[in-house]
Design an enzyme around this catalytic site. Structure first.
Site, short mmCIF file in Angstrom:
data_model
loop_
_atom_site.label_atom_id
_atom_site.label_comp_id
_atom_site.label_asym_id
_atom_site.label_seq_id
_atom_site.Cartn_x
_atom_site.Cartn_y
_atom_site.Cartn_z
N HIS A 194 -33.38 45.55 16.84
CA HIS A 194 -33.87 45.11 18.00
C HIS A 194 -33.39 43.65 18.21
CE1 HIS A 194 -37.57 44.53 15.62
NE2 HIS A 194 -37.20 43.31 16.00
P1 TYD Z 1 -41.55 48.06 14.19
O1 TYD Z 1 -40.97 46.83 15.33
O2 TYD Z 1 -41.01 49.12 14.20
O3 TYD Z 1 -40.97 47.20 12.94
P2 TYD Z 1 -39.60 46.68 12.38
O4 TYD Z 1 -39.13 45.59 13.23
O5 TYD Z 1 -39.83 46.18 10.87
O6 TYD Z 1 -38.62 47.88 12.30
O7 TYD Z 1 -43.09 47.91 14.04
C1 TYD Z 1 -43.70 48.95 13.23
C2 TYD Z 1 -45.24 49.03 13.84
O8 TYD Z 1 -46.03 47.95 13.56
C3 TYD Z 1 -45.15 49.25 15.35
O9 TYD Z 1 -46.10 50.03 15.62
C4 TYD Z 1 -45.79 47.93 15.84
C5 TYD Z 1 -46.42 47.62 14.80
N1 TYD Z 1 -46.36 45.91 14.49
C6 TYD Z 1 -47.59 45.30 15.03
O10 TYD Z 1 -48.71 45.84 15.20
N2 TYD Z 1 -47.71 43.94 14.56
C7 TYD Z 1 -46.36 43.15 14.49
O11 TYD Z 1 -46.37 41.98 14.24
C8 TYD Z 1 -45.18 43.91 14.06
C9 TYD Z 1 -43.96 43.21 13.78
C10 TYD Z 1 -45.09 45.24 14.32
#
Ligand code: TYD
Length: 150
Positions: free
Chosen positions: A49
């Protein structure tokens, strides 16, 4: 593409090493959130992303991982394998993180609280926004150049 590494100074003595990260000192923005990724599976690809306005510093505090960045026109990749080095990600950049070692712990310092509306999760949408931003930047530079001329 310019990669912005931040090299941290450890406070070492005969007991071991300590690194302190403070906003406005080692970290060039107010730290409003910290999260870390660990226990990743061997095929894990995280990220995929871009962010509209979030600023981040990534530190692989244990083990290693690969970070791939894409600004819409250029791509690059970096290996993070030291708790002494941070990677600053600022601006419209698509990021993907993979090749996690089994022991990897990736810590992320972020300038804002979690906000789903700041995410761009569709690659084509990112490319379109990035291209718009590039064109605006080029136009700005051209206009500035014209103003500068006598
Ligand atoms: P995700 O955005 O998929 O992580 P990455 O960018 O590492 O691939 O996030 C995984 C899960 O964690 C999703 O359900 C959202 C949650 N999350 C939070 O609650 N707070 C945060 O600060 C982040 C980065 C993710």
């Amino acid at each position: 593409m310019q990669i912005q590494f931040l090299d941290f100074q450890p406070h070492g003595d005969d007991r071991g090493q300590l690194i302190a990260l403070e906003e406005g000192k080692e970290i060039p923005f107010p730290i409003r959130r910290v999260y870390y990724v660990y226990a990743t599976t061997p095929e894990a690809v995280r990220g995929r992303h871009a962010h509209r306005s979030l600023r981040q510093v990534l530190v692989c505090v244990h083990g290693s991982c690969r970070v791939r960045l894409d600004d819409g026109r250029e791509r690059c990749e970096v290996l993070l394998d030291s708790p002494r080095r941070g990677l600053e990600i600022d601006g419209l950049l698509w990021r993907e993180i993979d090749h996690f070692s089994p022991d990897a712990v990736l810590m992320v310092l972020a300038s804002e609280l979690y906000d789903e509306s700041d995410y761009i999760r569709d690659y084509q949408a990112f490319r379109a926004l990035a291209e718009e931003a590039w064109k605006e930047k080029e136009l700005g530079e051209k206009e500035f150049g014209e103003e500068e001329r006598p």
